[in-house]
Scaffold this active site. Structure first.
Site, PDB file in Angstrom:
ATOM      1  N   LYS A  30      17.367 -67.588 -52.001  1.00 33.59           N
ATOM      2  CA  LYS A  30      16.863 -68.905 -52.408  1.00 33.59           C
ATOM      3  C   LYS A  30      17.415 -70.029 -51.507  1.00 33.59           C
ATOM      4  CE  LYS A  30      16.129 -67.613 -57.274  1.00 33.59           C
ATOM      5  NZ  LYS A  30      16.389 -68.027 -58.678  1.00 33.59           N
TER       6      LYS A  30
ATOM      7  N   TYR B 224       6.465 -68.644 -60.308  1.00 31.21           N
ATOM      8  CA  TYR B 224       7.235 -68.737 -61.556  1.00 31.21           C
ATOM      9  C   TYR B 224       6.354 -69.143 -62.742  1.00 31.21           C
ATOM     10  CZ  TYR B 224      11.767 -68.086 -59.251  1.00 31.21           C
ATOM     11  OH  TYR B 224      12.844 -67.566 -58.584  1.00 31.21           O
TER      12      TYR B 224
ATOM     13  N   ARG C  80      19.196 -55.672 -59.996  1.00 26.94           N
ATOM     14  CA  ARG C  80      19.634 -56.648 -61.013  1.00 26.94           C
ATOM     15  C   ARG C  80      21.153 -56.537 -61.206  1.00 26.94           C
ATOM     16  NH1 ARG C  80      15.921 -60.667 -62.781  1.00 26.94           N
ATOM     17  NH2 ARG C  80      17.494 -60.983 -64.374  1.00 26.94           N
TER      18      ARG C  80
ATOM     19  N   ARG D 268      25.359 -63.213 -57.070  1.00 27.76           N
ATOM     20  CA  ARG D 268      25.347 -64.547 -57.676  1.00 27.76           C
ATOM     21  C   ARG D 268      26.754 -65.063 -57.927  1.00 27.76           C
ATOM     22  NH1 ARG D 268      20.070 -63.578 -61.608  1.00 27.76           N
ATOM     23  NH2 ARG D 268      18.552 -64.624 -60.272  1.00 27.76           N
TER      24      ARG D 268
ATOM     25  N   HIS E  68      16.687 -64.140 -56.051  1.00 31.62           N
ATOM     26  CA  HIS E  68      15.771 -63.651 -57.089  1.00 31.62           C
ATOM     27  C   HIS E  68      15.783 -62.134 -57.055  1.00 31.62           C
ATOM     28  CE1 HIS E  68      12.107 -63.081 -59.463  1.00 31.62           C
ATOM     29  NE2 HIS E  68      11.760 -62.178 -58.561  1.00 31.62           N
TER      30      HIS E  68
ATOM     31  N   GLU F 191       5.039 -59.231 -57.475  1.00 36.93           N
ATOM     32  CA  GLU F 191       5.755 -60.184 -56.619  1.00 36.93           C
ATOM     33  C   GLU F 191       5.689 -59.784 -55.150  1.00 36.93           C
ATOM     34  OE1 GLU F 191       8.785 -61.397 -60.255  1.00 36.93           O
ATOM     35  OE2 GLU F 191       9.582 -60.283 -58.537  1.00 36.93           O
TER      36      GLU F 191
HETATM   37  P1  IDP Z   1      16.422 -64.394 -63.441  1.00 34.77           P
HETATM   38  O1  IDP Z   1      16.197 -65.024 -62.074  1.00 34.77           O
HETATM   39  O2  IDP Z   1      17.845 -63.926 -63.608  1.00 34.77           O
HETATM   40  O3  IDP Z   1      15.416 -63.304 -63.749  1.00 34.77           O
HETATM   41  P2  IDP Z   1      14.933 -66.103 -65.270  1.00 34.77           P
HETATM   42  O4  IDP Z   1      15.289 -66.307 -66.705  1.00 34.77           O
HETATM   43  O5  IDP Z   1      13.751 -65.242 -64.958  1.00 34.77           O
HETATM   44  O6  IDP Z   1      16.245 -65.550 -64.531  1.00 34.77           O
HETATM   45  O7  IDP Z   1      14.729 -67.544 -64.642  1.00 34.77           O
HETATM   46  C1  IDP Z   1      14.132 -67.699 -63.354  1.00 34.77           C
HETATM   47  C2  IDP Z   1      14.930 -68.708 -62.564  1.00 34.77           C
HETATM   48  O8  IDP Z   1      14.844 -69.977 -63.208  1.00 34.77           O
HETATM   49  C3  IDP Z   1      16.435 -68.444 -62.479  1.00 34.77           C
HETATM   50  O9  IDP Z   1      16.786 -67.497 -61.488  1.00 34.77           O
HETATM   51  C4  IDP Z   1      16.971 -69.825 -62.185  1.00 34.77           C
HETATM   52  O10 IDP Z   1      16.775 -70.169 -60.804  1.00 34.77           O
HETATM   53  C5  IDP Z   1      16.065 -70.704 -63.034  1.00 34.77           C
HETATM   54  N1  IDP Z   1      16.660 -70.952 -64.347  1.00 34.77           N
HETATM   55  C6  IDP Z   1      16.787 -70.075 -65.382  1.00 34.77           C
HETATM   56  N2  IDP Z   1      17.374 -70.639 -66.441  1.00 34.77           N
HETATM   57  C7  IDP Z   1      17.617 -71.933 -66.081  1.00 34.77           C
HETATM   58  C8  IDP Z   1      18.211 -73.048 -66.770  1.00 34.77           C
HETATM   59  O11 IDP Z   1      18.628 -72.967 -67.941  1.00 34.77           O
HETATM   60  N3  IDP Z   1      18.288 -74.212 -66.059  1.00 34.77           N
HETATM   61  C9  IDP Z   1      17.816 -74.344 -64.775  1.00 34.77           C
HETATM   62  N4  IDP Z   1      17.254 -73.318 -64.106  1.00 34.77           N
HETATM   63  C10 IDP Z   1      17.162 -72.134 -64.746  1.00 34.77           C
HETATM   64 MG    MG Z   2      13.387 -63.428 -64.002  1.00 35.72          MG
END
Ligand code: IDP
Ligand code: MG
Length: 139
Positions: free
Chosen positions: A11, A51, A87, A104, A117, A128
């Site tokens: 990212k 997204y 993951r 991370r 991601h 994707e």
């Molecule tokens: P993931 O990337 O671990 O699968 P997801 O819940 O799918 O997490 O969320 C997608 C992306 O959205 C996250 O990687 C992050 O960049 C962003 N994100 C998720 N939760 C939050 C939040 O509470 N605040 C701001 N950005 C968030």
């Molecule tokens: Mg996700």
């Protein structure tokens, strides 16, 4: 081959911090092969489409702004059990909750700017990968 690939992005925060190399090194050391890769900047529209599942979430606008704020690296990775193993390698969404030694934990700036991601299912890995790469760009 389905089940053996996952999709990743490095990212904008991690590209800006000059961490493409260290992250790719961790990916290779963990046994993933790179099947396709490109360096590009997403438009807001592309970030929103990628997204789209999060469209109703309060952070959607921030996420789209952030993901289009600078270049990213998109890649398809292959390994047995790729989705789950990747993951595990990247760690929890919130870097303060990510395990020691995960990408991370090591590189993310915040829950939004969280370095990488990783696909959450085999089905999404295919969707994707197809979003970013045509079959002509894959090996
Ligand atoms: P993931 O990337 O671990 O699968 P997801 O819940 O799918 O997490 O969320 C997608 C992306 O959205 C996250 O990687 C992050 O960049 C962003 N994100 C998720 N939760 C939050 C939040 O509470 N605040 C701001 N950005 C968030
Ligand atoms: Mg996700």
């Amino acid at each position: 081959m389905s089940g053996n690939i996952t999709f990743t992005m490095i990212k904008p925060d991690a590209v800006e911090a000059n961490n493409i190399g260290p992250i790719l090194s961790m990916i290779n050391k963990a046994g993933f092969r790179i099947l396709a890769m490109k360096y590009m900047r997403l438009t807001k529209e592309q970030a929103g489409d990628f997204y789209a599942v999060h469209r109703e979430r309060p952070f959607f606008g921030e996420l789209v702004e952030y993901m289009s704020s600078g270049p990213i690296v998109a890649a398809i990775l292959s390994k047995d059990n790729a989705v789950a193993d990747y993951r595990q390698l990247i760690g929890a969404t919130d870097p303060t909750k990510a395990d020691e030694g995960t990408i991370r934990r090591l590189f993310a700036k915040s829950i939004a700017a969280n370095a990488v991601h990783g696909s959450d299912s085999n089905e999404n890995a295919q969707i994707e990968s197809n979003f970013f790469f045509s079959h002509l760009e894959r090996f």
